[in-house]
Design a protein around this motif. Structure first.
Motif, PDB file in Angstrom:
ATOM      1  N   VAL A   1      53.122 -19.208  82.989  1.00  0.00           N
ATOM      2  CA  VAL A   1      52.608 -20.562  82.777  1.00  0.00           C
ATOM      3  C   VAL A   1      51.996 -21.102  84.069  1.00  0.00           C
ATOM      4  O   VAL A   1      50.926 -21.721  84.062  1.00  0.00           O
ATOM      5  CB  VAL A   1      53.726 -21.499  82.273  1.00  0.00           C
ATOM      6  CG1 VAL A   1      53.230 -22.948  82.213  1.00  0.00           C
ATOM      7  CG2 VAL A   1      54.218 -21.052  80.895  1.00  0.00           C
ATOM      8  N   ALA A   2      52.662 -20.860  85.191  1.00  0.00           N
ATOM      9  CA  ALA A   2      52.181 -21.377  86.479  1.00  0.00           C
ATOM     10  C   ALA A   2      50.778 -20.891  86.799  1.00  0.00           C
ATOM     11  O   ALA A   2      49.991 -21.607  87.432  1.00  0.00           O
ATOM     12  CB  ALA A   2      53.150 -20.967  87.590  1.00  0.00           C
ATOM     13  N   GLU A   3      50.446 -19.693  86.351  1.00  0.00           N
ATOM     14  CA  GLU A   3      49.120 -19.146  86.627  1.00  0.00           C
ATOM     15  C   GLU A   3      48.014 -19.904  85.901  1.00  0.00           C
ATOM     16  O   GLU A   3      46.838 -19.766  86.249  1.00  0.00           O
ATOM     17  CB  GLU A   3      49.085 -17.669  86.230  1.00  0.00           C
ATOM     18  CG  GLU A   3      49.956 -16.783  87.121  1.00  0.00           C
ATOM     19  CD  GLU A   3      50.018 -15.343  86.633  1.00  0.00           C
ATOM     20  OE1 GLU A   3      49.406 -15.050  85.577  1.00  0.00           O
ATOM     21  OE2 GLU A   3      50.656 -14.522  87.305  1.00  0.00           O
ATOM     22  N   ARG A   4      48.380 -20.699  84.928  1.00  0.00           N
ATOM     23  CA  ARG A   4      47.374 -21.419  84.140  1.00  0.00           C
ATOM     24  C   ARG A   4      47.482 -22.940  84.308  1.00  0.00           C
ATOM     25  O   ARG A   4      46.918 -23.701  83.516  1.00  0.00           O
ATOM     26  CB  ARG A   4      47.508 -21.050  82.659  1.00  0.00           C
ATOM     27  CG  ARG A   4      47.152 -19.589  82.379  1.00  0.00           C
ATOM     28  CD  ARG A   4      45.657 -19.348  82.572  1.00  0.00           C
ATOM     29  NE  ARG A   4      45.295 -17.950  82.427  1.00  0.00           N
ATOM     30  CZ  ARG A   4      45.099 -17.108  83.440  1.00  0.00           C
ATOM     31  NH1 ARG A   4      45.277 -17.535  84.696  1.00  0.00           N
ATOM     32  NH2 ARG A   4      44.750 -15.860  83.227  1.00  0.00           N
ATOM     33  N   LEU A   5      48.173 -23.392  85.328  1.00  0.00           N
ATOM     34  CA  LEU A   5      48.342 -24.839  85.520  1.00  0.00           C
ATOM     35  C   LEU A   5      47.024 -25.594  85.704  1.00  0.00           C
ATOM     36  O   LEU A   5      46.887 -26.712  85.185  1.00  0.00           O
ATOM     37  CB  LEU A   5      49.289 -25.107  86.697  1.00  0.00           C
ATOM     38  CG  LEU A   5      50.761 -24.746  86.455  1.00  0.00           C
ATOM     39  CD1 LEU A   5      51.585 -25.041  87.699  1.00  0.00           C
ATOM     40  CD2 LEU A   5      51.324 -25.504  85.253  1.00  0.00           C
TER      41      LEU A   5
END
Length: 312
Positions: free
Chosen positions: A52-56
């Protein structure tokens, strides 16, 4: 609603999806002790927040666009099938008690209707026509946002919802768990959370479902923060309508103001139990009607209303 896809073509499509990949190293998982399986599953789940963090940045851009539409009176509509649809309905149903939104402001539609929340509705996810009919039933238009949710990113219902909403001028978001998905490509804002193959082959209620839940939490919660539904990290847009909520409301007012119990009770009584208004009466030292007017002029944003009160 029966699919007309060639079964072999569909099988080939599924085999190409990361979420459907078979993991031979887990082929004997059913022979492991329960604790070892639990450790494996927990380890798998721990990878989801990183994905998820990669798409913030994409998530944040989508949220800003949603908030801008909702500030103009638009609605947030989730559309999906199976687990994805249920997660959308769940997120929508939690907004009224959390943020005091009208039930029509955040809505979840699921392929097959309410029955599909608890049982499988055969063929529903394969129907783009059904998605179009569901959105037409809501009267989706230019100020609304439609979020298509699908782990595979190929579900016809979710893609059909996004395509139809976009044709109606609505803002569209496509949330998938595979790269280069048709769903993300169909939407203005594509969000692809690539969580990899599941512990149980193709069981996207696991990591993919967790990823979708995390993103939907962000979409609704941060949108509501942007709309002034909170003051700091306090849920101030609630109304004390029962004993539990009255107790919670008093605590929120206390945390926001530092006032004593008797002053809090007077403020809530003067504002008909409206927490945001009560906080404003205490911090700005105004009466109930004035607090209501200031908040209305500030579009419901407590910080802006406080700033306006101090300038007068």
């Amino acid at each position: 609603m029966t699919s007309t896809s060639n079964p072999r073509d569909l099988q080939a499509q599924l085999e190409a999806l990361t979420t459907e990949a078979f993991r031979p190293e887990l082929a004997d998982i059913d022979r492991l002790p329960t604790l070892d399986i639990a450790r494996l599953m927990n380890g798998e789940d721990a990878t989801v927040p990183t994905a998820v963090a990669e798409r913030l940045p994409e998530i944040a851009a989508a949220i800003d666009a949603v908030a801008e539409r909702m500030a103009r009176g638009g609605r947030l509509v989730y559309a999906g099938a199976g687990t994805a649809g249920r997660l959308g309905v769940l997120d929508a149903s939690e907004c009224p008690p959390t943020f005091n939104t009208d039930p029509s402001q955040v809505v979840g539609v699921i392929a097959g209707g309410p029955e599909a929340m608890v049982t499988s509705v055969e063929g529903a996810e394969d129907s783009a026509d059904l998605a179009r009919a569901d959105l037409d039933g809501l009267g989706v238009g230019p100020v609304d946002t439609v979020v298509g949710v699908s782990a595979s990113g190929r579900t016809p219902y979710a893609i059909g919802a996004v395509e139809h909403a976009r044709a109606r001028g609505a803002l569209t978001i496509g949330l998938a768990c595979n790269a280069d998905s048709a769903l993300a490509a169909a939407a203005e804002h594509g969000i692809e959370i690539v969580v990899g193959p599941e512990l149980l082959t193709g069981s996207t209620r696991l990591k993919a479902g967790t990823a979708q839940k995390l993103v939907l939490n962000m979409l609704s919660t941060i949108t509501m923060i942007r709309l002034g539904k909170t003051y700091g990290n306090l849920m101030v847009d609630v109304r004390a309508s029962n004993d539990k909520l009255r107790a919670r409301s008093r605590r929120i007012v206390a945390l926001a103001t530092g006032a004593q119990d008797d002053e809090i009770e007077r403020a809530l009584a003067a504002t008909d139990g409206e927490v945001k208004n009560a906080i404003l009466t205490i911090l700005a030292e105004v009466d109930g009607p004035t607090a209501g007017r200031l908040l209305a002029e500030a579009g419901g944003h407590l910080r802006a209303a406080l700033a306006a009160a101090t300038m007068k």
